[in-house]
Design a protein around this motif. Structure first.
Motif: not given
Length: 179
Positions: A24-35, A37-40
């Motif tokens: 099980i890995v930690n995934a840090v979300i930058e850009t939500p589904l359906g967006s 906008n690309k966040f970084k």
């Protein structure tokens, strides 16, 4: 305003693995589904910033982010796409790797690997049966690949799909990218 990031809010201080033995890995979300906008995440400032806006009608098909404690061939943290429900920017999603889309990205004549790990939330209800890419509809996988081709084209880059591999190769690729 302080220039240093808060220690407790820095997602890069997290381990790549939530539970290494179970994968099980930690995934840090930058850009939500359906967006559109690309966040970084900016490691220097400790904040998320808007890094681009997709054209009308184009959106991220699933949540997109990175695995902390990693460094991919392109110099950024390893990319991961989480197939699940809507989550917010900055959310940490314990996830199970199910595969990898292997790819090359070319920009200004320079080509480098830029693979995309594919995962599902460890506590997913809708995707709890997904253990490998073979558990995902072929059309969905082609659409994911085409999204990344189009996304990169929109930014003046070429994205060439090299192939797909399952959960174990995805895990090996992740371990190879650990800092």
């Amino acid at each position: 305003m302080p220039k240093s990031k808060g220690k407790n809010s820095d997602p890069t201080r997290l381990s790549a693995f939530k539970q290494e033995k179970s994968g099980i890995v930690n995934a840090v979300i930058e850009t939500p589904l359906g967006s559109r906008n690309k966040f970084k995440y900016d490691e220097k400032s400790g904040f998320y910033s808007l890094s681009g806006v997709l054209p009308q009608g184009m959106m991220f098909p699933h949540a997109f982010g990175f695995v902390p404690g990693t460094r991919a061939a392109d110099g950024d943290p390893t990319d991961v796409l989480i197939m699940d429900e809507q989550v917010f920017t900055g959310c940490v999603v314990p996830s199970r790797l199910v595969g990898v889309i292997e790819a090359e990205q070319t920009e200004a004549g320079k080509t480098e690997r830029n693979d995309r790990l594919i995962a599902v939330a460890a506590n997913s209800r809708d995707h709890s049966h997904v253990r490998s890419l073979t558990d995902i509809n072929e059309n969905t996988l082609r659409e994911l690949e085409q999204f990344f081709v189009n996304y990169n084209k929109e930014h003046g880059k070429k994205f060439k799909i090299l192939g797909r591999k399952g959960a174990q190769p995805a895990l090996r690729a992740l371990k190879k990218s650990l800092k």
